[in-house]
Design a protein around this motif. Structure first.
Motif, PDB file in Angstrom:
ATOM      1  N   LEU A 111      30.591  18.652  32.521  1.00  0.00           N
ATOM      2  CA  LEU A 111      29.153  18.498  32.255  1.00  0.00           C
ATOM      3  C   LEU A 111      28.552  19.896  32.183  1.00  0.00           C
ATOM      4  O   LEU A 111      29.114  20.843  32.722  1.00  0.00           O
ATOM      5  CB  LEU A 111      28.495  17.686  33.369  1.00  0.00           C
ATOM      6  N   PHE A 112      27.398  20.021  31.528  1.00  0.00           N
ATOM      7  CA  PHE A 112      26.745  21.327  31.445  1.00  0.00           C
ATOM      8  C   PHE A 112      25.922  21.526  32.723  1.00  0.00           C
ATOM      9  O   PHE A 112      24.926  20.847  32.921  1.00  0.00           O
ATOM     10  CB  PHE A 112      25.870  21.403  30.199  1.00  0.00           C
ATOM     11  N   PRO A 113      26.349  22.445  33.602  1.00  0.00           N
ATOM     12  CA  PRO A 113      25.753  22.524  34.941  1.00  0.00           C
ATOM     13  C   PRO A 113      24.308  23.003  34.952  1.00  0.00           C
ATOM     14  O   PRO A 113      23.586  22.745  35.909  1.00  0.00           O
ATOM     15  CB  PRO A 113      26.658  23.513  35.676  1.00  0.00           C
TER      16      PRO A 113
ATOM     17  N   GLY B 179      33.401  34.710  32.336  1.00  0.00           N
ATOM     18  CA  GLY B 179      33.301  34.027  33.623  1.00  0.00           C
ATOM     19  C   GLY B 179      32.878  32.572  33.502  1.00  0.00           C
ATOM     20  O   GLY B 179      33.013  31.805  34.455  1.00  0.00           O
ATOM     21  N   VAL B 180      32.370  32.196  32.338  1.00  0.00           N
ATOM     22  CA  VAL B 180      31.986  30.793  32.151  1.00  0.00           C
ATOM     23  C   VAL B 180      33.250  29.980  31.907  1.00  0.00           C
ATOM     24  O   VAL B 180      34.083  30.358  31.085  1.00  0.00           O
ATOM     25  CB  VAL B 180      31.012  30.647  30.958  1.00  0.00           C
ATOM     26  N   ASP B 181      33.380  28.893  32.628  1.00  0.00           N
ATOM     27  CA  ASP B 181      34.551  28.028  32.538  1.00  0.00           C
ATOM     28  C   ASP B 181      34.870  27.672  31.080  1.00  0.00           C
ATOM     29  O   ASP B 181      33.984  27.290  30.318  1.00  0.00           O
ATOM     30  CB  ASP B 181      34.253  26.758  33.349  1.00  0.00           C
ATOM     31  N   ALA B 182      36.132  27.814  30.711  1.00  0.00           N
ATOM     32  CA  ALA B 182      36.544  27.519  29.328  1.00  0.00           C
ATOM     33  C   ALA B 182      36.243  26.064  28.959  1.00  0.00           C
ATOM     34  O   ALA B 182      36.021  25.748  27.800  1.00  0.00           O
ATOM     35  CB  ALA B 182      38.036  27.806  29.155  1.00  0.00           C
ATOM     36  N   GLY B 183      36.225  25.193  29.966  1.00  0.00           N
ATOM     37  CA  GLY B 183      35.911  23.792  29.714  1.00  0.00           C
ATOM     38  C   GLY B 183      34.530  23.597  29.127  1.00  0.00           C
ATOM     39  O   GLY B 183      34.277  22.615  28.423  1.00  0.00           O
ATOM     40  N   GLN B 184      33.625  24.542  29.387  1.00  0.00           N
ATOM     41  CA  GLN B 184      32.268  24.434  28.854  1.00  0.00           C
ATOM     42  C   GLN B 184      32.261  24.593  27.339  1.00  0.00           C
ATOM     43  O   GLN B 184      31.573  23.861  26.641  1.00  0.00           O
ATOM     44  CB  GLN B 184      31.366  25.495  29.491  1.00  0.00           C
ATOM     45  N   THR B 185      33.033  25.552  26.847  1.00  0.00           N
ATOM     46  CA  THR B 185      33.127  25.734  25.397  1.00  0.00           C
ATOM     47  C   THR B 185      33.744  24.490  24.765  1.00  0.00           C
ATOM     48  O   THR B 185      33.280  24.001  23.735  1.00  0.00           O
ATOM     49  CB  THR B 185      34.010  26.953  25.072  1.00  0.00           C
ATOM     50  N   GLU B 186      34.777  23.977  25.388  1.00  0.00           N
ATOM     51  CA  GLU B 186      35.444  22.784  24.869  1.00  0.00           C
ATOM     52  C   GLU B 186      34.497  21.604  24.829  1.00  0.00           C
ATOM     53  O   GLU B 186      34.408  20.902  23.822  1.00  0.00           O
ATOM     54  CB  GLU B 186      36.617  22.418  25.776  1.00  0.00           C
ATOM     55  N   ALA B 187      33.773  21.393  25.937  1.00  0.00           N
ATOM     56  CA  ALA B 187      32.855  20.258  25.987  1.00  0.00           C
ATOM     57  C   ALA B 187      31.777  20.429  24.933  1.00  0.00           C
ATOM     58  O   ALA B 187      31.377  19.474  24.270  1.00  0.00           O
ATOM     59  CB  ALA B 187      32.238  20.140  27.382  1.00  0.00           C
ATOM     60  N   SER B 188      31.324  21.653  24.762  1.00  0.00           N
ATOM     61  CA  SER B 188      30.265  21.924  23.795  1.00  0.00           C
ATOM     62  C   SER B 188      30.750  21.620  22.379  1.00  0.00           C
ATOM     63  O   SER B 188      30.033  21.013  21.576  1.00  0.00           O
ATOM     64  CB  SER B 188      29.827  23.373  23.912  1.00  0.00           C
ATOM     65  N   LYS B 189      31.978  22.022  22.082  1.00  0.00           N
ATOM     66  CA  LYS B 189      32.549  21.676  20.772  1.00  0.00           C
ATOM     67  C   LYS B 189      32.691  20.164  20.663  1.00  0.00           C
ATOM     68  O   LYS B 189      32.372  19.574  19.632  1.00  0.00           O
ATOM     69  CB  LYS B 189      33.938  22.293  20.634  1.00  0.00           C
ATOM     70  N   ALA B 190      33.190  19.561  21.734  1.00  0.00           N
ATOM     71  CA  ALA B 190      33.492  18.128  21.690  1.00  0.00           C
ATOM     72  C   ALA B 190      32.240  17.285  21.421  1.00  0.00           C
ATOM     73  O   ALA B 190      32.326  16.250  20.786  1.00  0.00           O
ATOM     74  CB  ALA B 190      34.160  17.678  22.988  1.00  0.00           C
ATOM     75  N   VAL B 191      31.088  17.726  21.917  1.00  0.00           N
ATOM     76  CA  VAL B 191      29.871  16.950  21.645  1.00  0.00           C
ATOM     77  C   VAL B 191      29.276  17.321  20.295  1.00  0.00           C
ATOM     78  O   VAL B 191      28.197  16.867  19.947  1.00  0.00           O
ATOM     79  CB  VAL B 191      28.806  17.099  22.753  1.00  0.00           C
ATOM     80  N   GLY B 192      29.974  18.175  19.551  1.00  0.00           N
ATOM     81  CA  GLY B 192      29.560  18.452  18.176  1.00  0.00           C
ATOM     82  C   GLY B 192      28.606  19.612  18.015  1.00  0.00           C
ATOM     83  O   GLY B 192      28.011  19.780  16.961  1.00  0.00           O
ATOM     84  N   PHE B 193      28.443  20.419  19.058  1.00  0.00           N
ATOM     85  CA  PHE B 193      27.577  21.589  18.918  1.00  0.00           C
ATOM     86  C   PHE B 193      28.249  22.626  18.026  1.00  0.00           C
ATOM     87  O   PHE B 193      29.463  22.848  18.130  1.00  0.00           O
ATOM     88  CB  PHE B 193      27.282  22.230  20.276  1.00  0.00           C
ATOM     89  N   GLY B 194      27.454  23.291  17.194  1.00  0.00           N
ATOM     90  CA  GLY B 194      27.975  24.384  16.379  1.00  0.00           C
ATOM     91  C   GLY B 194      28.145  25.630  17.223  1.00  0.00           C
ATOM     92  O   GLY B 194      27.790  25.648  18.405  1.00  0.00           O
ATOM     93  N   SER B 195      28.663  26.692  16.621  1.00  0.00           N
ATOM     94  CA  SER B 195      28.952  27.883  17.423  1.00  0.00           C
ATOM     95  C   SER B 195      27.671  28.554  17.927  1.00  0.00           C
ATOM     96  O   SER B 195      27.654  29.114  19.023  1.00  0.00           O
ATOM     97  CB  SER B 195      29.806  28.874  16.635  1.00  0.00           C
ATOM     98  N   GLY B 196      26.565  28.461  17.166  1.00  0.00           N
ATOM     99  CA  GLY B 196      25.299  29.036  17.619  1.00  0.00           C
ATOM    100  C   GLY B 196      24.777  28.348  18.860  1.00  0.00           C
ATOM    101  O   GLY B 196      24.449  28.991  19.861  1.00  0.00           O
TER     102      GLY B 196
END
Ligand SMILES: Nc1ncnc2c1ncn2[C@@H]1O[C@H](COP(=O)(O)OP(=O)(O)OP(=O)(O)O)[C@@H](O)[C@H]1O
Ligand SMILES: [Mg+2]
Lengths: 265, 309
Positions: A111-113, B179-196
């Motif tokens: 989730l986005f914290p 330092g930001v968890d790599a899972g955040q980038t993955e989740a962001s891609k997965a929900v369809g967010f663009g790179s911006g």
């Protein structure tokens, strides 16, 4: 294998994974995996650690590229396009558009914290799906209620238990009504006591007719909820069939061996 | 079966215990106090501090001008350094290898050479390249200016400090992004967010929390580093007191004036930095209604020590 819909004997699968290969350096993580998922079908993917289950769903969601074969969503090739006869990777924006038609649930929730529970869902609806703010808010509360977290909508995710966080993650994935939901071991990082609340939510989704691919170690869940089961080993699908029959009477020694290790039903 | 409390000797009930006698604390306390008195006495009675002179110049117009120059320089360097730092950090994180090499070289060079040396170097650039021009490499020249006009004292100072700063900032920013968890980038891609959206709405807000403490430390470091420019005759706070004591020979009292103002500015900056940090830890305190728990304070302090040290 006609993509233009000439054959009518069978409905087009929602997802078609065709002879997919994936290498990490010299290591072959997926070695020619093929899988069709029909609309409304729930497919459980099981197999020992390192067999390539996560890699498979991550390839489907275009989070990692594949090295061979092809993946289709509703007949549309994922990640690549043909231009003047040459196959090339798509632009990122088009891949993002394809991902929007799939919902992904991760083992670690992700989730986005810095966003509240509600914002985790509304931001996705608004930025990825162009939903207006009031509609996004309404939809967010609707799906949160459905997974039983309605009253925590304005909390930050870190304040919730693991089970609650995973239910929010499921709500976030299902909110845009994706064509298919992908789950990568959704209960593996949860305390045993919290597993069932997440499985219950997933069972609800399955009964509501969602198309789902679920990587799981919960054999009981696979048996009770999945229509079909896929057993992977060393990057290959070793056995595949109706979940109940396959998990009670495995046809291959490998699956029998695996089931005896993870414990009986 | 009944429960009976065992009896104890009343004299051994710890409720009666007196505090432990800490001899060393008394000793060191006394020694410190003596030193403090001695020091205060030194400050007050030593005529050479010339406190009336300090007071006379504290709000002097030329000192105020110096402070203005220092603060302007500081602001420009921080803004340029941060913007350039972001660019260098992104270049270093790029998947395009040549941009990574270039960024790595840039950081290594400008972190290695002392800022003072760079400052003098930029100041003397006209010697190396008397004209600065816009042109296609080895091709036609569109326009050119004499270097001494473009690189004034002011630009030499800004360039030198901003370049050094961008090198440091880029490392801080890169660390924050990584330092930001790599899972955040993955989740962001997965929900369809663009790179911006992924970068600005998901990665940056979380990276800021990691970046801010170190960035705040740079704010203070740069403020102090601006005093270097006095060497190329830019009239900052330090130079402005120097110009006075070069004439009046009241060196110590005028240095005290400078110290006072540096202290004030750094204190204000430190306060602002702490406020910023508090604001950006949104969503990162686990449980409990108290948003300023001891755990967070402790973590923040640990962070700061790690960065300052
Ligand atoms: N990024 C990577 N780089 C190199 N090797 C990888 C990478 N990701 C996965 N692998 C390897 O690929 C193989 C399959 O990994 P995968 O995560 O798909 O397995 P899995 O079936 O999901 O296992 P588990 O049940 O432990 O989650 C493993 O041997 C793993 O070490
Ligand atoms: Mg896995």
């Amino acid at each position: 294998m006609s993509v233009n819909g000439v054959s009518h004997e069978k409905q087009e699968p929602v997802l078609r994974v065709a002879r997919v290969r994936k290498n990490y350096g010299s290591f072959t993580a997926l070695d020619g995996v093929s899988l069709d998922v029909e609309s409304g079908e729930v497919v459980a993917v099981i197999g020992p650690s390192g067999s390539g289950k996560s890699t498979l769903v991550r390839c489907i969601d275009q989070l990692v590229g594949i090295d061979g074969g092809a993946i289709y969503l509703d007949g549309e090739l994922l990640g690549y396009e043909r231009r003047r006869g040459t196959l090339r990777p798509m632009k990122n924006a088009r891949i993002a558009a394809q991902r929007r038609r799939m919902g992904m649930v991760f083992q670690n929730f992700n989730l986005f914290p810095h966003l509240t529970v509600r914002e985790n869902i509304t931001e996705v609806l608004r930025r990825s799906h162009g939903v207006s703010k009031p509609d996004a808010d309404r939809r967010a509360l609707e799906v949160l209620d459905r997974v039983g977290i309605g009253e925590k909508a304005d909390h930050y995710p870190r304040r919730l238990s693991g089970g609650q966080q995973q239910r929010v993650a499921i709500a976030r994935a299902v909110a845009p009504s994706p064509r298919i939901m992908l789950f990568d071991e959704p209960t593996s990082s949860l305390d045993p006591a919290l597993v069932s609340e997440v499985l219950t939510v997933m069972q609800d989704l399955a009964e509501a007719g969602h198309t789902m691919v679920v990587v799981t170690h919960e054999i009981r869940f696979a048996h009770d909820v999945a229509d079909r089961c896929v057993f992977m080993r060393q990057g290959r699908i070793v056995e595949e069939g109706p979940a109940k029959r396959m998990l009670t009477g495995p046809a291959t020694d490998e699956l029998r061996d695996f089931l005896s290790h993870v414990g009986s039903l | 079966m009944t429960l009976t409390a065992p009896s104890i000797d009343a004299a051994e009930d710890v409720a009666q215990a007196k505090p432990r006698i800490r001899v060393w604390r008394w000793v060191t306390g006394t020694v410190f106090t003596l030193f403090a008195i001695q020091f205060a006495h030194f400050l007050v009675t030593n005529e050479r501090f010339e406190w009336p002179v300090v007071w006379e110049y504290l709000f002097d117009k030329s000192i105020m001008e110096g402070i203005r120059t220092t603060l302007t320089l500081w602001l420009v360097v921080i803004v340029l350094g941060t913007v350039a730092g972001v660019c260098v950090a992104l270049a270093k994180l790029s998947s395009y290898a040549p941009s990574r090499w270039l960024a790595t070289a840039y950081v290594s060079v400008f972190v290695a050479i002392p800022p003072l040396v760079q400052l003098i170097f930029w100041f003397n650039l006209a010697y190396l390249q008397p004209e600065i021009s816009i042109r296609i490499p080895f091709g036609p020249v569109f326009h050119s200016w004499p270097t001494n006009v473009v690189i004034s004292t002011w630009t030499a100072a800004v360039l030198a400090l901003a370049i050094v700063e961008s090198a440091y900032m880029s490392e801080i920013i890169r660390g924050g992004i990584l330092g930001v968890d790599a899972g955040q980038t993955e989740a962001s891609k997965a929900v369809g967010f663009g790179s911006g959206v992924t970068f600005f709405k998901i990665i940056v807000p979380q990276a800021l929390r990691i970046i801010l403490p170190a960035w705040g430390t740079r704010l203070v470091t740069v403020l102090k580093a601006t005093s270097l420019v006095s060497i190329v005759a830019l009239t900052d706070l330090l130079r402005s007191v120097q110009e006075i004591y070069n004439v009046t020979y009241q060196t110590i009292p005028l240095l005290l004036v400078a110290c006072f103002w540096y202290l004030v500015m750094v204190t204000v900056l430190t306060t602002v930095r702490n406020q910023l940090e508090r604001r950006f830890s949104r969503g990162h305190d686990v449980g409990g209604p108290a948003r300023t728990g001891r755990v967070r304070t402790a973590r923040r302090q640990a962070n700061r020590v790690a960065v300052d040290g």
